[in-house]
Design an enzyme around this catalytic site. Structure first.
Site, PDB file in Angstrom:
ATOM      1  N   HIS A 285      19.558 -12.252 -14.155  1.00  0.00           N
ATOM      2  CA  HIS A 285      21.014 -12.432 -14.185  1.00  0.00           C
ATOM      3  C   HIS A 285      21.423 -13.632 -13.341  1.00  0.00           C
ATOM      4  CE1 HIS A 285      25.297 -11.461 -13.968  1.00  0.00           C
ATOM      5  NE2 HIS A 285      25.090 -10.592 -14.948  1.00  0.00           N
ATOM      6  N   HIS A 286      22.496 -14.309 -13.771  1.00  0.00           N
ATOM      7  CA  HIS A 286      22.993 -15.466 -13.018  1.00  0.00           C
ATOM      8  C   HIS A 286      23.355 -15.103 -11.579  1.00  0.00           C
ATOM      9  CE1 HIS A 286      23.012 -18.667 -15.868  1.00  0.00           C
ATOM     10  NE2 HIS A 286      23.680 -17.979 -16.761  1.00  0.00           N
ATOM     11  N   ALA A 287      23.813 -13.888 -11.359  1.00  0.00           N
ATOM     12  CA  ALA A 287      24.191 -13.499 -10.005  1.00  0.00           C
ATOM     13  C   ALA A 287      23.001 -13.508  -9.054  1.00  0.00           C
ATOM     14  CB  ALA A 287      24.828 -12.103 -10.011  1.00  0.00           C
TER      15      ALA A 287
END
Length: 467
Positions: free
Chosen positions: A137-139
């Site tokens: 995930h980008h997070a």
């Protein structure tokens, strides 16, 4: 005190929708070693290397009332077997079957209640090969020194490097009251913080992106001065939850020959090749193509950081991003290259990459997650500023191994933004240049054709090199 997500990282939680899952992926193909390579071996390898990526044992916990951004907390029920999965292709184990599996896996969102990553071991690939598919995930991409699991499992020799024993014990998960008290303490120091966070939680996705863009400083200013409205394109259509995936394989030496004969940089040649492929794709669809027709690409470009030591980290951690009008209306391949070189040179001379560089300094990117830059900058802007994302990350020009298995190829999977029909990720590795095309299933039924046209476009350019 738990680590709090940055404003940018938190925005990707708010932005995520079923049609736009916010994970970046990768597909690495390996030759199975004589000693064998099975699921248990991959699990053992990942367990040994998790000490290098502590974030991969953490999950996201929200603060009651959205008084502050979410925090990272250790997952007390962390189960590596949940995150590392196995799949097998039915015989004959073709490339097409692998691509269909990649498309289906990338269509699904990650489980928000667990650490935001998955790894798949794919067996049954023809010619004694296996594949490893990663989703992150980008997070999770939250620091200049950030690494992902697909990177840390790789070694520069068939013999895995020694890894210190990891006696990990999860820290107690904070309760809601503790999170509220800590958030209140931050509010005392920064009173505007709580207002900003409540507003961010309530805003829709586009407004959130605009808020993030403002926070990172020069990005929006750079975009406003750099571009006009993006031209209309069949690449920009409403998208669904399902994907298609295709690849193109080319040789780095071909790009070097074209560069030596006609000037520019290797990246200029790559973009010119993409331009030629998009031209032929438009023509194959019966689209009107005139000499002035262009397709605007957001082209994040990674550069080496001067490291000379051998290892996966030599991919570097510096990124510049440019908006380039690809001259798809130009029929001559070399003239297309000159147009691209001129545009890229003008960007560099004008300093229009400053905004993107500010973004990189604030959020942080490291290989191979540098492909995430394109998607990060993309969200919320694609309809009016550019038509597609093309990421190009130069990789090591020597073999890498995972538990003795030699990596043969590596293909990035760059996520789609709203109304973005296809994204193109490019990685060079050990003499090859590998294209991964992630596309909407309904809008891009001909993505395999576009992939083939990339290879044909390079052949056309190589044909212009004097012998």
């Amino acid at each position: 005190m738990p680590d709090r997500l940055s404003a940018l990282d938190a925005s990707f939680l708010y932005l995520e929708q079923p049609t736009t899952p916010m994970h970046v992926g990768g597909v690495a193909v390996f030759r199975r070693p004589r000693a064998g390579f099975d699921y248990e071996r991959l699990v053992d390898l990942i367990e040994q290397r998790l000490t290098a990526v502590p974030r991969y044992r953490q999950k996201i916990k929200h603060v009651p009332g959205h008084l502050a951004r979410p925090v990272w907390v250790d997952d007390p029920d962390f189960d590596v077997g949940y995150h590392v999965r196995r799949s097998a292709l039915p015989k004959p184990g073709t490339e097409e079957q692998l691509h269909e599996l990649v498309a289906r896996l990338m269509s699904r969102q990650l489980d928000r209640g667990r650490p935001l990553w998955e790894v798949y071991l794919v067996e049954g690939l023809a010619k004694n090969r296996i594949a490893i598919i990663t989703k992150t995930h980008h997070a999770m991409v939250d620091g200049v020194s950030a690494m992902d699991i697909g990177q840390v499992i790789l070694d520069v020799t068939p013999t895995p490097r020694n890894t210190p024993e990891d006696l990990w014990m999860p820290r107690p998960e904070p309760g809601g009251l503790q999170l509220v008290v800590e958030a209140a303490g931050e509010v005392v120091q920064r009173p505007a913080e709580v207002v900003d966070n409540v507003r961010a939680a309530a805003m829709d996705a586009v407004s959130t992106v605009r808020r993030v863009g403002t926070a990172v400083g020069g990005l929006l200013d750079a975009l406003r001065t750099a571009v006009r409205a993006a031209p209309g394109s069949p690449l920009n259509v409403p998208i669904t939850t399902q994907r298609r995936f295709s690849v193109a394989r080319t040789a780095l030496e071909d790009y070097k020959q074209v560069r030596a004969a006609h000037g520019g940089t290797v990246n200029d040649v790559v973009l010119a090749v993409v331009s030629g492929a998009l031209r032929n794709w438009l023509l194959s669809r019966g689209e009107a193509v005139t000499p002035s027709t262009t397709i605007r690409a957001m082209a994040p470009v990674s550069v080496r950081d001067g490291s000379h030591h051998r290892g996966p980290e030599v991919l570097g951690n510096k990124v510049s991003a440019y908006l380039v009008d690809l001259p798809v209306g130009e029929p001559n391949a070399i003239v297309r290259l000159h147009h691209v070189s001129h545009a890229m040179r003008a960007h560099k001379d004008s300093g229009q990459s400053v905004g993107a560089n500010v973004l990189v300094r604030l959020s942080g990117f490291a290989p191979p997650t540098m492909h995430a830059l394109g998607a990060r900058v993309a969200n919320g802007f694609s309809q009016r500023i550019y038509n597609l994302v093309v990421t190009n990350v130069p990789g090591p020009q020597f073999p890498l191994y995972a538990a003795g298995a030699k990596m043969l190829e590596m293909f990035p999977v760059v996520p789609l933004s709203k109304n973005q029909g296809v994204s193109i990720g490019i990685t060079s590795y050990d003499g090859g240049v590998y294209f991964g095309l992630n596309a909407d299933r309904d809008a891009m039924t001909d993505v395999d054709g576009l992939a083939s046209m990339i290879e044909e476009s390079l052949e056309e350019m190589v044909g212009t090199v004097p012998r």
